[in-house]
Design a protein around this motif. Structure first.
Motif, PDB file in Angstrom:
ATOM      1  N   LEU A 171       7.090  13.190  -8.995  1.00 56.67           N
ATOM      2  CA  LEU A 171       7.219  14.643  -9.136  1.00 56.67           C
ATOM      3  C   LEU A 171       6.889  15.390  -7.842  1.00 56.67           C
ATOM      4  CD1 LEU A 171       5.603  15.249 -12.653  1.00 56.67           C
ATOM      5  CD2 LEU A 171       8.000  14.878 -12.071  1.00 56.67           C
ATOM      6  N   ARG A 172       6.031  14.828  -7.024  1.00 54.43           N
ATOM      7  CA  ARG A 172       5.579  15.518  -5.818  1.00 54.43           C
ATOM      8  C   ARG A 172       6.238  14.979  -4.560  1.00 54.43           C
ATOM      9  NH1 ARG A 172       0.907  18.482  -5.213  1.00 54.43           N
ATOM     10  NH2 ARG A 172       0.298  18.907  -3.067  1.00 54.43           N
ATOM     11  N   GLY A 173       6.757  13.747  -4.637  1.00 54.45           N
ATOM     12  CA  GLY A 173       7.221  13.084  -3.430  1.00 54.45           C
ATOM     13  C   GLY A 173       6.048  12.385  -2.755  1.00 54.45           C
ATOM     14  N   GLY A 174       6.346  11.435  -1.888  1.00 54.47           N
ATOM     15  CA  GLY A 174       5.288  10.708  -1.208  1.00 54.47           C
ATOM     16  C   GLY A 174       5.783   9.352  -0.760  1.00 54.47           C
ATOM     17  N   ALA A 175       4.851   8.397  -0.674  1.00 56.88           N
ATOM     18  CA  ALA A 175       5.177   7.085  -0.137  1.00 56.88           C
ATOM     19  C   ALA A 175       4.796   5.994  -1.127  1.00 56.88           C
ATOM     20  CB  ALA A 175       4.463   6.861   1.191  1.00 56.88           C
ATOM     21  N   HIS A 176       5.599   4.937  -1.124  1.00 56.40           N
ATOM     22  CA  HIS A 176       5.393   3.780  -2.008  1.00 56.40           C
ATOM     23  C   HIS A 176       5.419   2.529  -1.146  1.00 56.40           C
ATOM     24  CE1 HIS A 176       6.339   0.982  -5.430  1.00 56.40           C
ATOM     25  NE2 HIS A 176       6.971   0.353  -4.452  1.00 56.40           N
TER      26      HIS A 176
ATOM     27  N   GLY B 283      -0.406  -9.178  -9.457  1.00 54.68           N
ATOM     28  CA  GLY B 283      -0.335 -10.612  -9.267  1.00 54.68           C
ATOM     29  C   GLY B 283      -1.526 -11.155  -8.501  1.00 54.68           C
ATOM     30  N   ALA B 284      -1.329 -12.309  -7.867  1.00 54.51           N
ATOM     31  CA  ALA B 284      -2.436 -12.996  -7.205  1.00 54.51           C
ATOM     32  C   ALA B 284      -2.758 -12.421  -5.842  1.00 54.51           C
ATOM     33  CB  ALA B 284      -2.103 -14.486  -7.075  1.00 54.51           C
ATOM     34  N   ASP B 285      -1.748 -11.954  -5.097  1.00 51.05           N
ATOM     35  CA  ASP B 285      -2.009 -11.572  -3.704  1.00 51.05           C
ATOM     36  C   ASP B 285      -1.234 -10.326  -3.271  1.00 51.05           C
ATOM     37  OD1 ASP B 285       0.484 -12.673  -3.766  1.00 51.05           O
ATOM     38  OD2 ASP B 285       0.184 -14.090  -2.135  1.00 51.05           O
ATOM     39  N   ARG B 286      -0.892  -9.443  -4.202  1.00 49.33           N
ATOM     40  CA  ARG B 286      -0.132  -8.241  -3.842  1.00 49.33           C
ATOM     41  C   ARG B 286      -0.859  -6.980  -4.299  1.00 49.33           C
ATOM     42  NH1 ARG B 286       6.262  -9.853  -4.944  1.00 49.33           N
ATOM     43  NH2 ARG B 286       6.283 -11.645  -3.511  1.00 49.33           N
ATOM     44  N   ILE B 287      -0.636  -5.892  -3.563  1.00 50.66           N
ATOM     45  CA  ILE B 287      -1.252  -4.610  -3.869  1.00 50.66           C
ATOM     46  C   ILE B 287      -0.167  -3.537  -3.870  1.00 50.66           C
ATOM     47  CG2 ILE B 287      -2.941  -2.883  -3.133  1.00 50.66           C
ATOM     48  CD1 ILE B 287      -4.495  -5.081  -1.750  1.00 50.66           C
ATOM     49  N   LEU B 288      -0.128  -2.753  -4.942  1.00 50.29           N
ATOM     50  CA  LEU B 288       0.802  -1.630  -5.043  1.00 50.29           C
ATOM     51  C   LEU B 288       0.082  -0.369  -4.597  1.00 50.29           C
ATOM     52  CD1 LEU B 288       3.503  -0.364  -6.040  1.00 50.29           C
ATOM     53  CD2 LEU B 288       2.378  -0.056  -8.253  1.00 50.29           C
ATOM     54  N   ILE B 289       0.700   0.372  -3.672  1.00 47.15           N
ATOM     55  CA  ILE B 289       0.094   1.586  -3.119  1.00 47.15           C
ATOM     56  C   ILE B 289       1.095   2.722  -3.258  1.00 47.15           C
ATOM     57  CG2 ILE B 289      -1.059   2.610  -1.121  1.00 47.15           C
ATOM     58  CD1 ILE B 289      -1.036  -0.459  -0.085  1.00 47.15           C
ATOM     59  N   GLN B 290       0.753   3.743  -4.006  1.00 45.47           N
ATOM     60  CA  GLN B 290       1.593   4.933  -4.150  1.00 45.47           C
ATOM     61  C   GLN B 290       0.730   6.159  -3.869  1.00 45.47           C
ATOM     62  OE1 GLN B 290       3.114   4.564  -8.165  1.00 45.47           O
ATOM     63  NE2 GLN B 290       4.956   3.508  -7.460  1.00 45.47           N
ATOM     64  N   VAL B 291       1.133   6.955  -2.888  1.00 48.99           N
ATOM     65  CA  VAL B 291       0.332   8.105  -2.468  1.00 48.99           C
ATOM     66  C   VAL B 291       1.209   9.356  -2.510  1.00 48.99           C
ATOM     67  CG1 VAL B 291      -1.123   9.093  -0.672  1.00 48.99           C
ATOM     68  CG2 VAL B 291      -1.042   6.616  -0.982  1.00 48.99           C
ATOM     69  N   PRO B 292       1.009  10.239  -3.492  1.00 45.52           N
ATOM     70  CA  PRO B 292       1.788  11.484  -3.544  1.00 45.52           C
ATOM     71  C   PRO B 292       1.395  12.416  -2.401  1.00 45.52           C
ATOM     72  CG  PRO B 292       0.770  10.982  -5.679  1.00 45.52           C
ATOM     73  CD  PRO B 292       0.146  10.076  -4.667  1.00 45.52           C
ATOM     74  N   GLY B 293       2.386  13.165  -1.917  1.00 44.40           N
ATOM     75  CA  GLY B 293       2.114  14.224  -0.951  1.00 44.40           C
ATOM     76  C   GLY B 293       2.050  13.778   0.485  1.00 44.40           C
TER      77      GLY B 293
ATOM     78  N   GLY C  68       6.006   5.236   6.639  1.00 45.13           N
ATOM     79  CA  GLY C  68       5.487   4.847   7.952  1.00 45.13           C
ATOM     80  C   GLY C  68       4.110   5.415   8.219  1.00 45.13           C
ATOM     81  N   GLU C  69       3.904   6.659   7.828  1.00 39.18           N
ATOM     82  CA  GLU C  69       2.593   7.289   8.000  1.00 39.18           C
ATOM     83  C   GLU C  69       1.533   6.581   7.165  1.00 39.18           C
ATOM     84  OE1 GLU C  69       0.531  11.685   7.194  1.00 39.18           O
ATOM     85  OE2 GLU C  69       2.718  11.462   7.238  1.00 39.18           O
ATOM     86  N   LEU C  70       1.911   6.188   5.948  1.00 37.85           N
ATOM     87  CA  LEU C  70       0.967   5.471   5.094  1.00 37.85           C
ATOM     88  C   LEU C  70       0.666   4.088   5.657  1.00 37.85           C
ATOM     89  CD1 LEU C  70      -0.661   5.346   2.489  1.00 37.85           C
ATOM     90  CD2 LEU C  70       1.406   4.623   1.287  1.00 37.85           C
ATOM     91  N   LYS C  71       1.680   3.402   6.183  1.00 38.02           N
ATOM     92  CA  LYS C  71       1.463   2.086   6.788  1.00 38.02           C
ATOM     93  C   LYS C  71       0.536   2.193   7.994  1.00 38.02           C
ATOM     94  CE  LYS C  71       4.962  -0.567   7.555  1.00 38.02           C
ATOM     95  NZ  LYS C  71       6.327  -0.988   7.972  1.00 38.02           N
ATOM     96  N   GLU C  72       0.700   3.234   8.777  1.00 37.74           N
ATOM     97  CA  GLU C  72      -0.161   3.419   9.946  1.00 37.74           C
ATOM     98  C   GLU C  72      -1.613   3.622   9.533  1.00 37.74           C
ATOM     99  OE1 GLU C  72      -0.545   6.386  13.829  1.00 37.74           O
ATOM    100  OE2 GLU C  72       1.179   6.508  12.501  1.00 37.74           O
ATOM    101  N   LEU C  73      -1.798   4.297   8.393  1.00 33.11           N
ATOM    102  CA  LEU C  73      -3.154   4.576   7.925  1.00 33.11           C
ATOM    103  C   LEU C  73      -3.836   3.319   7.396  1.00 33.11           C
ATOM    104  CD1 LEU C  73      -5.423   6.566   7.136  1.00 33.11           C
ATOM    105  CD2 LEU C  73      -4.226   6.888   4.957  1.00 33.11           C
TER     106      LEU C  73
ATOM    107  N   LEU D 169       6.094  -5.829   1.823  1.00 34.05           N
ATOM    108  CA  LEU D 169       7.315  -6.374   1.236  1.00 34.05           C
ATOM    109  C   LEU D 169       8.299  -5.300   0.817  1.00 34.05           C
ATOM    110  CD1 LEU D 169       5.631  -9.059  -1.069  1.00 34.05           C
ATOM    111  CD2 LEU D 169       6.425  -9.342   1.284  1.00 34.05           C
ATOM    112  N   GLU D 170       7.789  -4.115   0.503  1.00 35.89           N
ATOM    113  CA  GLU D 170       8.654  -3.050  -0.008  1.00 35.89           C
ATOM    114  C   GLU D 170       8.054  -1.707   0.412  1.00 35.89           C
ATOM    115  OE1 GLU D 170       9.874  -1.165  -4.366  1.00 35.89           O
ATOM    116  OE2 GLU D 170       9.222  -3.263  -4.227  1.00 35.89           O
ATOM    117  N   GLU D 171       8.884  -0.808   0.869  1.00 32.81           N
ATOM    118  CA  GLU D 171       8.412   0.523   1.236  1.00 32.81           C
ATOM    119  C   GLU D 171       9.491   1.558   0.920  1.00 32.81           C
ATOM    120  OE1 GLU D 171       8.716   1.383   5.715  1.00 32.81           O
ATOM    121  OE2 GLU D 171       8.168  -0.749   5.635  1.00 32.81           O
ATOM    122  N   ARG D 172       9.050   2.675   0.360  1.00 36.73           N
ATOM    123  CA  ARG D 172       9.975   3.757   0.001  1.00 36.73           C
ATOM    124  C   ARG D 172       9.299   5.088   0.290  1.00 36.73           C
ATOM    125  NH1 ARG D 172      10.592   1.118  -4.983  1.00 36.73           N
ATOM    126  NH2 ARG D 172       9.641   2.887  -6.042  1.00 36.73           N
TER     127      ARG D 172
END
Length: 553
Positions: free
Chosen positions: A73-78, A210-220, A225-230, A375-378
């Protein structure tokens, strides 16, 4: 008697008023959001006319909690990241080397000299000069084993030690590897959460998959790329003894040595011991500051263990250089002038105020225990989020209008009472979402639409039951009273089963599923309240005022 006591009426009105007051800020979302952001900025950076104006745009005596908007709803990074958990094994064994070396040195007259040799990353290998005493050496090293700190590995030891000819090898046991993997994932999730929270983003979703993965979703946030840098910066701070320096990047360091480039001195490379004296894991605080020349810097402080190591090393190596290394780059290589007790110091380098602030944030949040592969970025733009909001608004209005018309045509005045209660129900739902700081997603809007449709079920049960009672020639007061009493069990049973499903979805689901379950579960609570108490209060108040001889439902 068809009556409601005064204290119950008062309590019902208090609940309604409280819910609507907390829901009100969502009607002025942008204004309240700016008000909240300005308050946070004033607390951290100080007041400015623009910030004070934003604060004054919303009364301080009013609630200012909002329903947070999710990524869709807000937009952001996945991002979907894979943690390289096997890297931690090598670090763990490398950290054991000083302990193993010191233990064998105490028995040097039995095992001879000790020398570490090259081996696979997940193996610590060393050679002793008296292989005839291998049994004694193995006994000493095995005594260093510790119990595995996990319930599934109870009774197991953390290392397995073997000897062949004159070589001793140390490996982590399978139970310790499993426990290390679990700790690494938990630590990575917590450090990512700290780093994201430090920059003030709202309601990020950071969860293990799963065993070795982390899902990161940050609205706003602006982009993936900015999230990866952080979060992708390891920010691993270490302090190494310096062996020498060179201008030849191709020079091969000696055994158990590394060569890293200098940030302040282009073309200069430092050769240093691979095992650090102190690591950033022993940091307890890092703050942006300025050095004696007014240049931006970062001051740091170690915990008692790190302070003792740092103090002992500086006391024993006065006049020797040591390197401050950040992510395999030497940011400073001062010469130790005197004993540095207390475990505090300062990092200077070629960076500005913003860089020193970001570095302090990364160090304060802690170093990631292992590297990550994305592995995945949006990146979801705010325009797409606004389209989702508009679509959800249209769906809600259509569902709301259809229910209002149906109830008014089907049940007349009683249907209008139910419609008023339905409007209050939506207000109470948003009030609850605001009070608990919930995040609204597109599936959450679907939950609200479903709630609107289900909210009238209880009223339909009550009104149909009143119709049945009126056919038995009972008076209107008695028919209304029996209608509510006899429909209560069916209402409770139907809503409890749905509420249990929402709890299961929240417990076992993740992401969008949880967003749907939250709005569905809270919607059931507000629907039952408005149907059983609010609608009945309206009917009682109307009946007390009009005293009709007959009623038509």
């Amino acid at each position: 008697m068809l009556t409601i006591s005064a204290w119950k009426r008062f309590l019902i009105w208090v609940v309604i008023a409280t819910g609507l007051i907390f829901a009100l800020p969502n009607g002025f979302y942008t204004r309240v959001e700016r008000h909240n952001d300005a308050l946070a900025e004033i607390e951290q950076l100080g007041a400015t006319p623009a910030r004070q104006e934003a604060v004054a745009a919303w009364p301080n005596w009013m609630p200012a909690t909002l329903v947070n908007l999710g990524l869709d709803l807000r937009g952001g990074a996945h991002l979907l990241a894979e943690v390289n958990v096997t890297e931690v094994y090598a670090d763990r064994l490398d950290g054991m080397w000083p302990e193993v070396r010191d233990a064998l040195r105490d028995a040097r007259d039995q095992v001879g000299t000790i020398r570490r040799i090259e081996s696979d990353p997940d193996v610590l290998a060393l050679r002793i000069s008296q292989p005839e005493n291998m049994a004694r050496a193995l006994e000493i090293v095995r005594a260093l084993a510790q119990p595995v700190v996990t319930l599934t590995g109870a009774g197991a030891r953390d290392i397995v030690v073997a000897g062949e000819n004159d070589v001793i090898t140390v490996r982590l046991t399978e139970q310790e590897q499993a426990a290390t993997d679990d700790r690494t994932m938990k630590q990575s999730v917590e450090i990512i959460r700290r780093r994201v929270d430090e920059v003030g983003t709202r309601e990020p979703t950071i969860q293990r998959q799963g065993a070795d993965r982390i899902l990161i979703q940050v609205p706003g946030i602006g982009s993936a790329g900015e999230l990866k840098e952080l979060i992708g910066t390891t920010a691993q701070l270490t302090f190494h003894p310096v062996v020498g320096r060179t201008a030849d990047a191709a020079q091969r360091p000696g055994a158990r040595q590394v060569i890293y480039p200098s940030i302040d001195e282009p073309g200069v490379f430092y050769i240093m011991e691979q095992t650090p004296v102190v690591t950033g894991e022993e940091l307890v605080d890092a703050q942006p500051s300025f050095d004696q020349n007014g240049r931006p810097a970062v001051s740091f402080r170690f915990n008692p263990s790190g302070a003792r190591k740092f103090g002992d090393y500086t006391a024993e190596n006065i006049g020797s250089p040591f390197a401050i290394v950040l992510d395999e780059e030497v940011i400073s290589a001062p010469v130790i002038q005197s004993h540095i007790p207390g475990g505090s110091g300062i990092i200077t380098g070629q960076f500005g105020v913003e860089e020193s602030t970001n570095l302090a944030v990364l160090l304060r949040a802690g170093a990631l225990p292992a590297g990550m592969t994305f592995l995945e970025e949006r990146t979801i733009g705010p325009e797409l989020g606004q389209d989702s909001i508009n679509a959800g608004r249209i769906a809600s209005i259509v569902a709301f209008s259809g229910v209002l018309v149906f109830m008014a045509l089907s049940y007349g005045l009683f249907g209008i009472f139910a419609n008023i209660a339905l409007i209050l129900n939506v207000g109470l739902l948003f009030g609850l979402l605001s009070m608990i700081g919930a995040t609204l997603t597109l599936p959450g809007i679907a939950g609200i639409v479903l709630t609107i449709g289900m909210a009238v079920d209880a009223n339909v049960l009550v009104f149909e039951r009143i119709r049945e009672e009126l056919k038995t020639a009972r008076g209107p007061a008695r028919a209304i009273e029996l209608g509510y009493e006899k429909a209560l069990s069916a209402i409770v049973d139907a809503n409890i089963t749905t509420f249990i499903i929402s709890v299961i979805l929240f417990t076992l689901g993740s992401g969008p599923v949880r967003g749907f379950s939250i709005t569905l579960g809270l919607g059931i609570m507000t629907s039952v309240f408005t149907a059983i108490f609010v609608t009945r209060l309206f009917v009682v108040m109307w009946f007390e005022r009009r005293r009709p001889k007959t009623i038509e439902v």
